[in-house]
Design a protein around this motif. Structure first.
Motif, PDB file in Angstrom:
ATOM      1  N   ALA A 165       0.832  -1.203   0.000  1.00  0.00           N
ATOM      2  CA  ALA A 165       0.000   0.000   0.000  1.00  0.00           C
ATOM      3  C   ALA A 165       0.864   1.250   0.000  1.00  0.00           C
ATOM      4  O   ALA A 165       0.561   2.226  -0.698  1.00  0.00           O
ATOM      5  N   PHE A 166       1.962   1.216   0.743  1.00  0.00           N
ATOM      6  CA  PHE A 166       2.856   2.365   0.777  1.00  0.00           C
ATOM      7  C   PHE A 166       3.515   2.574  -0.585  1.00  0.00           C
ATOM      8  O   PHE A 166       3.647   3.703  -1.061  1.00  0.00           O
ATOM      9  N   GLN A 167       3.911   1.477  -1.235  1.00  0.00           N
ATOM     10  CA  GLN A 167       4.525   1.597  -2.564  1.00  0.00           C
ATOM     11  C   GLN A 167       3.529   2.152  -3.575  1.00  0.00           C
ATOM     12  O   GLN A 167       3.878   2.976  -4.409  1.00  0.00           O
ATOM     13  N   VAL A 168       2.281   1.704  -3.498  1.00  0.00           N
ATOM     14  CA  VAL A 168       1.255   2.226  -4.399  1.00  0.00           C
ATOM     15  C   VAL A 168       1.050   3.708  -4.142  1.00  0.00           C
ATOM     16  O   VAL A 168       0.954   4.513  -5.070  1.00  0.00           O
ATOM     17  N   CYS A 223       3.215   5.825  -2.840  1.00  0.00           N
ATOM     18  CA  CYS A 223       4.391   6.563  -3.336  1.00  0.00           C
ATOM     19  C   CYS A 223       4.371   6.654  -4.852  1.00  0.00           C
ATOM     20  O   CYS A 223       4.690   7.705  -5.427  1.00  0.00           O
ATOM     21  N   HIS A 224       3.990   5.561  -5.512  1.00  0.00           N
ATOM     22  CA  HIS A 224       3.947   5.561  -6.970  1.00  0.00           C
ATOM     23  C   HIS A 224       2.910   6.559  -7.482  1.00  0.00           C
ATOM     24  O   HIS A 224       3.160   7.298  -8.427  1.00  0.00           O
ATOM     25  N   ARG A 225       1.739   6.561  -6.835  1.00  0.00           N
ATOM     26  CA  ARG A 225       0.702   7.512  -7.253  1.00  0.00           C
ATOM     27  C   ARG A 225       1.139   8.940  -7.019  1.00  0.00           C
ATOM     28  O   ARG A 225       0.912   9.813  -7.838  1.00  0.00           O
ATOM     29  N   ARG A 226       1.754   9.163  -5.874  1.00  0.00           N
ATOM     30  CA  ARG A 226       2.207  10.521  -5.561  1.00  0.00           C
ATOM     31  C   ARG A 226       3.282  10.955  -6.547  1.00  0.00           C
ATOM     32  O   ARG A 226       3.253  12.059  -7.072  1.00  0.00           O
ATOM     33  N   ALA A 227       4.230  10.080  -6.809  1.00  0.00           N
ATOM     34  CA  ALA A 227       5.279  10.390  -7.775  1.00  0.00           C
ATOM     35  C   ALA A 227       4.683  10.522  -9.173  1.00  0.00           C
ATOM     36  O   ALA A 227       5.086  11.372  -9.949  1.00  0.00           O
ATOM     37  N   GLY A 228       3.690   9.691  -9.463  1.00  0.00           N
ATOM     38  CA  GLY A 228       3.048   9.758 -10.772  1.00  0.00           C
ATOM     39  C   GLY A 228       2.301  11.057 -10.970  1.00  0.00           C
ATOM     40  O   GLY A 228       2.346  11.652 -12.036  1.00  0.00           O
TER      41      GLY A 228
END
Length: 135
Positions: free
Chosen positions: A86-89, A91-96
């Motif tokens: 969930a944290f990786q998702v 972070c990915h969304r935030r970075a995306g």
């Protein structure tokens, strides 16, 4: 008076039979004690069924607690894995989202460069910027 309840061992044996649904011991009780017969029978059945349900519940509860303790390390690993995913998702969304905004701005600049004939080597950049914004 009943021959099934004369002695203590016979009384226990008769109650054991009553517990399993054989109420033949109650039919031998005199008709003069009909009220006591029904009262004893109902109270006995209620108490012993309550007792047996509680025993069944205790057995199931014990088995559940034992298995739960055995599986705790595995469950904890799964919880950590879900939190990590969930944290990786996140972070990915935030970075995306941040990169989409930057790509959109760069894409419009690249589009201007392609209008200039691609002098700086960014031809077709507007289409790439538009695809990044749509994603």
């Amino acid at each position: 008076y009943s021959s099934n309840f004369v002695t203590v061992p016979k009384s226990f044996l008769s109650c054991f039979y009553l517990f399993f649904g054989q109420n033949s011991a109650m039919t031998t009780v005199d008709g003069n004690a009909a009220v006591l017969k029904v009262t004893f029978y109902v109270l006995f059945i209620i108490c012993f069924y309550f007792f047996s349900v509680q025993m069944f519940n205790a057995i199931i509860n014990y088995a559940y607690n034992r298995v739960s303790e055995e599986m705790e390390p595995q469950l904890e690993a799964e919880r950590r894995s879900r939190k990590k995913d969930a944290f990786q998702v996140w972070c990915h969304r935030r970075a995306g989202n941040d990169s989409h905004a930057g790509e959109g701005a760069r894409g419009s600049q690249a589009g201007e460069n392609s209008k200039n004939g691609g002098k700086d080597g960014h031809s077709g950049g507007a289409a790439a910027g538009a695809r990044a914004v749509q994603a």
